[in-house]
Design a protein around this motif. Structure first.
Motif, short mmCIF file in Angstrom:
data_model
loop_
_atom_site.label_atom_id
_atom_site.label_comp_id
_atom_site.label_asym_id
_atom_site.label_seq_id
_atom_site.Cartn_x
_atom_site.Cartn_y
_atom_site.Cartn_z
N THR A 221 0.85 -1.19 0.00
CA THR A 221 0.00 0.00 0.00
C THR A 221 0.88 1.24 0.00
OG1 THR A 221 0.00 0.19 2.39
CG2 THR A 221 -1.71 -1.21 1.41
N SER A 222 0.27 2.38 0.06
CA SER A 222 1.05 3.62 0.08
C SER A 222 1.80 3.79 1.40
CB SER A 222 0.13 4.82 -0.17
OG SER A 222 -0.88 4.85 0.81
N VAL A 223 1.54 2.91 2.35
CA VAL A 223 2.30 2.94 3.60
C VAL A 223 3.19 1.71 3.64
CG1 VAL A 223 2.20 2.93 6.11
CG2 VAL A 223 0.46 4.16 4.79
N PRO A 224 4.52 1.92 3.62
CA PRO A 224 5.41 0.76 3.62
C PRO A 224 5.14 -0.12 4.83
CG PRO A 224 6.62 2.82 3.26
CD PRO A 224 5.22 3.20 3.58
N GLY A 225 5.11 -1.42 4.59
CA GLY A 225 4.93 -2.36 5.70
C GLY A 225 3.48 -2.75 5.92
N ILE A 226 2.53 -1.97 5.43
CA ILE A 226 1.13 -2.36 5.59
C ILE A 226 0.63 -2.94 4.27
CG2 ILE A 226 -1.22 -1.58 6.06
CD1 ILE A 226 -0.12 0.54 7.87
N LEU B 121 -7.77 -7.37 -3.53
CA LEU B 121 -9.09 -6.96 -4.03
C LEU B 121 -9.30 -5.46 -3.87
CD1 LEU B 121 -11.39 -9.85 -2.73
CD2 LEU B 121 -10.24 -9.61 -4.93
N LEU B 122 -8.37 -4.79 -3.16
CA LEU B 122 -8.54 -3.36 -2.88
C LEU B 122 -7.37 -2.53 -3.43
CD1 LEU B 122 -9.70 -3.77 0.84
CD2 LEU B 122 -11.17 -3.45 -1.16
N PRO B 123 -7.09 -2.63 -4.73
CA PRO B 123 -5.90 -1.95 -5.26
C PRO B 123 -5.99 -0.43 -5.17
CG PRO B 123 -7.29 -2.78 -7.04
CD PRO B 123 -7.83 -3.36 -5.77
N ASN B 124 -7.15 0.13 -5.37
CA ASN B 124 -7.28 1.59 -5.33
C ASN B 124 -7.21 2.11 -3.89
OD1 ASN B 124 -7.69 2.36 -8.14
ND2 ASN B 124 -9.51 1.05 -7.98
N ILE B 125 -7.83 1.37 -3.00
CA ILE B 125 -7.78 1.77 -1.59
C ILE B 125 -6.35 1.69 -1.08
CG2 ILE B 125 -8.57 1.20 0.74
CD1 ILE B 125 -11.24 0.34 -0.51
N ALA B 126 -5.60 0.70 -1.59
CA ALA B 126 -4.20 0.55 -1.16
C ALA B 126 -3.44 1.86 -1.38
CB ALA B 126 -3.54 -0.59 -1.93
N LYS B 127 -3.80 2.58 -2.43
CA LYS B 127 -3.10 3.84 -2.73
C LYS B 127 -3.52 4.96 -1.76
CE LYS B 127 -2.88 2.67 -7.59
NZ LYS B 127 -3.79 2.72 -8.74
N GLN B 128 -4.59 4.73 -1.04
CA GLN B 128 -5.07 5.75 -0.08
C GLN B 128 -4.70 5.38 1.36
OE1 GLN B 128 -6.37 8.50 -1.22
NE2 GLN B 128 -6.43 7.74 -3.34
N MET B 129 -3.94 4.31 1.50
CA MET B 129 -3.66 3.78 2.84
C MET B 129 -3.07 4.83 3.77
SD MET B 129 -3.90 1.21 4.83
CE MET B 129 -3.50 1.61 6.53
N HIS B 130 -2.32 5.78 3.22
CA HIS B 130 -1.69 6.79 4.09
C HIS B 130 -2.72 7.68 4.80
CE1 HIS B 130 -2.20 8.35 0.05
NE2 HIS B 130 -2.19 9.59 0.54
N HIS B 131 -3.98 7.60 4.37
CA HIS B 131 -5.03 8.35 5.08
C HIS B 131 -5.73 7.48 6.14
CE1 HIS B 131 -4.67 11.61 2.29
NE2 HIS B 131 -5.07 10.90 1.25
N LEU B 132 -5.53 6.17 6.03
CA LEU B 132 -6.39 5.26 6.80
C LEU B 132 -5.73 4.74 8.07
CD1 LEU B 132 -7.78 3.11 3.83
CD2 LEU B 132 -8.70 5.25 4.76
N CYS B 133 -6.58 4.24 8.95
CA CYS B 133 -6.12 3.57 10.15
C CYS B 133 -6.86 2.23 10.23
CB CYS B 133 -6.42 4.43 11.38
SG CYS B 133 -6.27 3.54 12.93
N LEU B 134 -6.10 1.13 10.11
CA LEU B 134 -6.74 -0.19 10.19
C LEU B 134 -6.75 -0.62 11.65
CD1 LEU B 134 -4.85 -2.02 7.28
CD2 LEU B 134 -6.88 -0.56 7.14
#
Lengths: 430, 961
Positions: free
Chosen positions: A86-91, A96-109
């Motif tokens: 994802t856009s956050v190294p290590g996460i 199935l979520l390729p586009n969301i992966a690019k937004q990972m730096h906004h998200l908190c799992l």
């Protein structure tokens, strides 16, 4: 004679006017400076300072954490899909979520959710109410709590909107002791609220005539007896007029075609775009549902199909909120009633599983680009950072600037806003 | 305070009730006095401030229709009532409405909502339940009997099966049932006392909650099938003690048997273990206990002697009529929230029971009271009350203090009693443990015994079947032998007969075996039954052992109850006084605002007089100054003229002076010439002539000189006069400036007062609001009563003419089916039955629209249903909803249709007001309607419809007043 309850107070009116003027000035200034294109983010930023908002994506039926936020590839429970960067190294999240992966730096799992409740109804209840269902007590939903704590009271707009996947309309019954004022207004399949169009035979001038007449009739009676209750009643008609004037807010077709394209021309895409529009217009709480993830059979095929839709719409939504400067004031929550079993059943399905699943948060005071909590390698239990619905409920509110340890005063009775036996997840709050 | 946190609901005031303690002296008199007179007497003693005027006839009629029939009167009813001159017409109207079929309908709806709070049907269909309640209301079944049926209901009693809805549609969940029995039947919402003593309400004890829970704890849902239909019963097993502990206090175990809050533990008959049932539970059989806890509860609460229940019902019925309970909220009975008139609630509770819970008669008494017929307007308050109110406030403060001391003392005694009680409970918990153990053992034995009995029964059934088969075979064998005898040639028959013979032989041992088995099983069953005997005895023994501990707890419980009564009475007195104080303070606040306004107004008046005087002075000064300006100007011009004259005379004198000087010079020259020439005649002559000329000139110049002197004097005078005039004028000018400044100052001061008056008016406004709240809450002025969703629905249907339209249709249909003959018309019973049928028919046709009103205007299912709220979707529904807007359209005989047809616009206005608000239109209102209709004459039908809409959406229509 003036009534001293909040919704009519002059302070409110003044604050609101100043605020609107502020918005207008900012927007106009941007245009003068040759930055007209950015006028929109400027408006959003002005809104940000004033009001917090919450949007919930309800993955109805139980989203599989293994096919989304907490993939376990290469194990007997992992299923056929890979994990991608994802856009956050290590996460990593599911492919199935390729586009969301690019937004990972906004998200908190939040990967260590354990709610100990595998029943649809009860699971949905505890996730939306932050408390376990109890027959002798009814609690308001997150939406009702947000409408009460985050909404300004003087607009004509409702503070609590649920966009339903199907039809229907009207007012929900989800505000418990907070009262129907904070109940949800349903937008059936994204349509505007019921009764917001004048009946054909009532012309606009005639509508003015009848409302003026009503006001004169009221004035005569209120000279005899005026109370908070009569004010609330007469005010509801003025609100209705306001709402009808602002009906366009609910009309997603006013959004640019290219955004419709980006969000996806299917129900969820439309609903996400509508959610963006509603939040921009200052509505405090919006819930979007995506149905249905209850994949006891053919879990993998269903998730390819469902998450294909969700990935595109949600990624566009997150990216837009970030670029419009709304993420600082808008909390995004992606939840379900529970996750799905690590064990894959005979029908290639996964069953109900509440003991180790994931919820995603973003925006407001939530830390960006992190994964909190951990499940074991097969995903069968939480090994670190275990939280439940009540911790999450506290966190939603704290992230939105509401002290969740405070109480509502209901008829002189203190009712804790969130479960007093639980507390927020400090580690994910900025 | 955060904006979303509601300020605590004000505790509403009341006036002193001590004065009404006249009950004993008047007891004998009271017996003959009607309840409504007594209500007013108690209120008059309790309210020590002015009360509202009597509501108008029109208001009264609308009020009783809405309160008792659930819908407004027809315009014809209003006209007839207004025209009626009979002195007793209000009482007669109350009786008419109570006799109408709408009363039972409205009461049934009210009770349904009160009991079920619009919960979705779960186990008992709404239609069955509503029909049951409606029937009870139509028969005017005593309310406590209905409560009793509900509280004991298990759905097994066919006559009262729907009564089980209260339990069955609340899960059935024992905790929810406990909460709602507490709320609905006892007026106490003890929810927060489930896990600990109530944190805010000291009288809601955790022990009360669990005492009540003990009545339901052993009941649960039992599914039954009857043929093809399935239903659910609320089946009860023998009850146990409920053990509980507080989440706040560690190791604080308590125990409770069934106990109604504020009462002693129920004296529950104890049966030997296993002997508790009249009918034992089985598949499709609901158990019947020899002693049902729910039946005990029903008798204890609703038997007529429980004052908590009686007062709760009386309070709810009072709230139905008055728009607010004497205790508010209606489920908030507790000493820190005492009734606004404690003596009145006592009276109402007692009298309701004395009237055998005759709802109709009870409501009638409330309707006939003066309290009921007060208007919504604040009465005029004599400003001279001020000093009296201040005096009362001082007294009240002192009294509240001494009452507080009493409460504190009572609390200490109560706490001590509770501690002793808890200690006894701890002992009892230990003492009761062996009983529970013995019961558990017995239950095990009973289970084994039941199993053995079942095996025995099953075997017996088998044996019976086998015996019957054996008998049949023998009989068949004999018959077959006879056949063979008669038809010896037929071999096949003989073979068949042989088979019977063989089977008859072989079946006999089978029977014997089974007989043996039965005997064995019978022995086993007997053994198991015998084994129970010591277990039963063990239970009995354990109980006997535990009895003293139980007795001790019960004794302590009595002490707690006594201490609690004392404490609660003290609390009621104290809180009551505190409220009275607040009400007095609100009145003082109002009077103070009035006084200050009057004071400022008076100052402003004198200041205005002063200002007028100053204004006059300024004017006078101005006038005078104007005159002086003129004088000055005249002096100025006089001075100028004098100066001019002076300069003229100066010129003449100067000319003479010059001539004189030149002649003098010539004389001098002539003199000098004579001296040189000597006595020259010519020179002498010339000199003489010159001298003559000089004399002549001198003479000639004397007049101009005199004139000049005069002119100089004139100028001097003019200058003096001017100076004088200027000075006087300047003085006058200064007077103007000074006076004008004074005027401005006075005006500023008046402006400041006006500003202060505005602030005071706002202050007075909020004082009026507070006072109105206090006084409407103590029923000295009428409450605004928001219409319930059903009342609103029926009101709109009545006002728009929908109801009448359907009623006419049904009258016609009824007339066709059963034509009215003269004999029927003369029979009041038959006519009443016909009215009932008509109402039912119209109701059935229109009831389908009620759910729309309920969905829009009612609080959520399971929430309290009596709080008002206004939401935007309600306003949108009535503004834009097709259904209702279609009703408003002019059609034939509805009010908008009549208005379209009416040429006289004032008559149209009158019709509109009589139909919608049930009162005549005022001149101003009539003019308003007329003006709109005149302006919109081009589209009158649309305008008429919207005028109707405007009245239907007005606050006056939304609230019953």
């Amino acid at each position: 004679m003036k009534c001293s309850y909040a919704c009519q107070s002059a302070e409110h009116a003044v604050a609101r006017r100043q605020f609107l003027q502020g918005v207008a000035a900012t927007a106009a200034g941007s245009v003068v400076g040759g930055l007209g294109l950015f006028a929109n983010p400027a408006v959003s930023a002005a809104l940000n300072n004033q009001q917090k908002r919450v949007v919930v994506f309800n993955m109805h039926g139980g989203l599989s954490q293994l096919e989304s936020w907490d993939p376990k590839p290469g194990t007997d429970t992992g299923g056929p899909f890979r994990a991608i960067d994802t856009s956050v190294p290590g996460i990593k999240i599911s492919e199935l979520l390729p586009n969301i992966a690019k937004q990972m730096h906004h998200l908190c799992l939040v990967r260590g959710v354990n709610t100990k409740e595998d029943d649809h109804g009860k699971g949905a209840y505890l996730m939306t109410h932050g408390r376990r269902e109890s027959p002798a007590a009814d609690y308001p939903t997150l939406g009702a709590v947000c409408a009460k704590t985050l909404s300004s009271e003087d607009g004509g707009l409702p503070g609590h909107i649920i966009i339903t996947p199907g039809g229907g309309g009207g007012r929900g019954n989800d505000s418990a002791y907070l009262g129907p004022k904070y109940s949800s207004i349903y937008l059936g399949n994204g349509n505007p609220p019921s009764h917001t169009v004048r009946p054909g035979k009532v012309t606009e001038p005639m509508d003015t005539v009848r409302n003026d007449f009503r006001r004169r009739v009221d004035q005569r009676f209120l000279n005899r007896r005026r109370t908070a209750v009569t004010d609330a009643y007469t005010y509801s008609y003025e609100q209705a007029i306001q709402l009808m004037k602002q009906r366009e807010i609910f009309d997603v077709s006013k959004e640019p075609e290219k955004d419709h394209e980006r969000y996806g021309k299917y129900d969820l895409g439309r609903h996400c775009l509508l959610a963006r529009r509603l939040l921009e217009k200052g509505i405090s709480f919006v819930q979007v549902s995506h149905s249905n993830y209850d994949t006891h059979n053919e879990n993998f095929n269903f998730h390819i199909e469902q998450l294909g839709e969700f990935d595109r719409s949600f990624a566009a939504f997150v990216s837009d909120l970030a670029s419009r400067g709304m993420l600082d004031s808008t909390l995004i929550v992606v939840l379900s009633e529970f996750g799905r079993t690590p064990n894959i059943n005979l029908y290639y399905g996964r069953d109900h599983w509440s003991h180790a699943w994931s919820v995603v948060l973003a925006g407001s005071k939530i830390q960006r680009g992190i994964a909190y909590g951990k499940t074991n390698p097969r995903g069968t239990e939480v090994v670190d950072g275990q939280v439940d619905h009540a911790n999450l409920f506290h966190t939603y509110l704290q992230a939105s600037g509401v002290d969740s340890t405070d109480s509502f005063d209901i008829e002189g009775r203190d009712v804790p806003i969130a479960d007093p036996a639980s507390k927020m997840i400090k580690q994910i709050l900025a | 305070m955060k904006p979303w946190i509601k300020p605590s609901r004000l505790i509403m005031p009341l006036a002193i009730c001590a004065a009404s303690l006249a009950t004993n002296a008047n007891a004998a008199e009271s017996a003959t006095e009607s309840l409504h007179t007594r209500i007013d007497r108690v209120l008059a003693a309790s309210i020590d401030h002015p009360v509202a005027e009597v509501a108008t006839d029109a208001e009264f009629l609308r009020r009783i229709w809405l309160d008792l029939a659930g819908m407004p009167p027809s315009p014809d009813d209003v006209k007839a009532f207004l025209a009626d001159t009979a002195p007793q017409k209000r009482a007669a109207a109350v009786d008419r409405v109570l006799e109408s079929p709408h009363f039972a309908r409205h009461l049934a709806t009210t009770l349904d909502v009160m009991l079920m709070e619009r919960r979705a049907a779960k186990n008992v269909p709404d239609a069955d339940w509503q029909a049951y309640i409606f029937q009870a209301c139509r028969e005017n079944r005593p309310l406590n009997e209905l409560a009793r049926a509900i509280l004991r209901a298990d759905s097994n009693d066919t006559a009262n099966r729907p009564a089980a809805k209260f339990y069955l549609d609340r899960g059935p969940d024992p905790n929810l049932i406990t909460r709602d029995v507490g709320r609905v039947f006892l007026g106490r919402d003890m929810q927060c006392a489930q896990c600990h003593n109530h944190p805010l309400i000291s009288d809601y004890l955790q022990a009360d909650y669990h005492g009540l829970l003990a009545f339901f704890e052993s009941s649960s849902e039992q599914k039954l099938t009857e043929g093809k239909t399935a239903r659910v019963a609320f089946a009860e097993q023998p009850g146990k003690n409920v053990v509980f502990d507080s989440v706040f206090v560690k190791n604080d175990k308590h125990m409770s048997g069934p106990r109604v809050p504020l009462e002693s533990s129920v004296n529950e008959p104890i049966f030997a273990a296993g002997d508790e049932f009249r009918v034992r539970a089985a598949e499709n059989v609901v158990p019947v206990l020899k002693s049902s806890r729910r039946a005990l509860l029903a008798d204890s609460i609703a038997g007529g002697k429980n004052q908590t229940f009686n007062e709760n019902l009386a309070n709810r019925l009072w709230a139905l009529m008055m728009g607010r309970g004497l205790v508010y909220p209606v489920d908030g009975h507790q000493p820190d929230n005492p009734p606004v008139h404690p003596e009145l609630l006592k009276l109402l509770g007692t009298e309701l029971a004395a009237m055998k819970f005759d709802t109709r008669a009870f409501l009638r008494e409330i309707a006939l009271s003066k309290a009921y017929s007060r208007s919504v307007d604040l009465p005029r308050i004599d400003p001279s009350r001020g000093s009296e109110v201040m005096l009362k406030i001082a007294e009240s403060k002192k009294l509240a203090e001494s009452l507080h001391a009493k409460t504190t003392a009572a609390k200490t005694s109560f706490d001590a009693a509770v501690k002793a009680w808890y200690d006894a409970e701890t002992t009892q918990i230990a003492a009761v443990a062996p009983v529970d153990a013995a019961l558990a053992k017995h239950a095990e034995g009973a289970k084994a015994s039941d199993a053995a009995v079942k095996v025995l029964t099953d075997t017996e059934v088998q044996l019976k079947a086998r015996r019957e088969a054996a008998a049949a075979v023998v009989e068949a064998s004999n018959k077959a032998a006879e056949v063979v005898k008669r038809l010896p040639a037929e071999k096949e028959l003989a073979a068949a007969a042989q088979k019977f013979v063989d089977r008859a032989k072989s079946i006999a041992p089978e029977v014997t075996t089974l007989e043996k088995t039965v005997a064995e099983k019978s022995t086993l069953a007997k053994k198991a039954a015998d084994a129970l005997v010591p277990l039963v005895k063990a239970v009995d023994d354990a109980r006997i052992k535990a009895a003293p501990a139980r007795e001790a707890t019960l004794q302590k419980e009595q002490a707690v109850l006594a201490a609690r009564r004392v404490l609660n009475e003290a609390r009621v007195a104290e809180e009551h006084e505190k409220r009275r104080l607040k009400s007095l303070e609100a009145e003082a606040q109002f009077l103070l605002a009035e006084e200050r306004i009057a004071g400022v107004k008076k100052t402003v008046e004198s200041k205005r007089a002063e200002l007028a005087k100053l204004d006059a002075e300024v004017n006078a000064a101005k006038q005078r100054a104007a005159e002086l300006e003129k004088t000055t100007a005249t002096a100025e011009s006089t001075k100028l003229a004098a100066e001019k004259k002076l300069s003229e005379t100066n010129a003449i004198n100067d000319a003479y002076d010059k001539k004189i000087a030149s002649v003098a010079k010539a004389i001098e020259s002539a003199d000098s010439a004579r001296q040189q020439l000597g006595d020259d005649a010519l020179v002498n002559e010339a000199l003489a002539k010159l001298k003559t000329r000089a004399d002549q000139l001198k003479l000639q110049s004397s007049d101009p000189k005199a004139k000049r002197t005069a002119a100089q004097a004139d100028v001097q005078r003019a200058v003096d006069a001017l100076k004088m005039a200027t000075q006087t004028r300047d003085v006058a000018r200064k007077v103007i400036v000074d006076r004008t400044a004074a005027v401005k100052k006075a005006q500023d001061s008046i402006d400041a007062d006006d500003f202060q008056l505005k602030a005071l008016a706002a202050e007075r406004g909020s004082a009026v609001e507070t006072l109105t709240t206090y006084w409407s809450n103590d029923f000295s002025i009428a409450q605004l009563k928001p219409l319930t969703p059903e009342q609103l629905g029926w009101s709109i249907m009545k006002a728009s003419g929908v109801y009448d339209q359907y009623e006419r249709q049904e009258i016609a249909a009824l007339e066709k089916a059963q034509p009215l003959n003269d004999q029927t018309k003369r029979d009041p019973a038959k006519m009443k039955a016909r009215a009932v049928e008509l109402e039912q028919r119209v109701f059935d046709k229109l009831k389908g629209v009620l759910p729309t009103f309920v969905a829009t205007y009612a609080a959520g299912a399971g929430q309290p249903q009596n709080d008002f709220f206004a939401t935007v979707d309600q306003a949108l529904f009535i503004s834009n909803g097709e259904m209702v807007n279609n009703w408003f359209a002019p059609s034939g005989t509805n009010v908008s249709g009549r208005m379209v047809a009416e040429k006289d616009l004032a008559k149209a206005a009158s019709d509109l007001y009589l139909t919608v608000l049930n009162r005549p239109a005022s001149v101003e209102e009539s003019a308003d309607v007329t003006r709109v209709l005149t302006e919109q004459s081009a589209n009158k039908p649309a305008a008429v419809q919207e005028l109707l809409w405007g009245l239907l959406t007005s606050a006056e229509f939304r609230f019953n007043h």
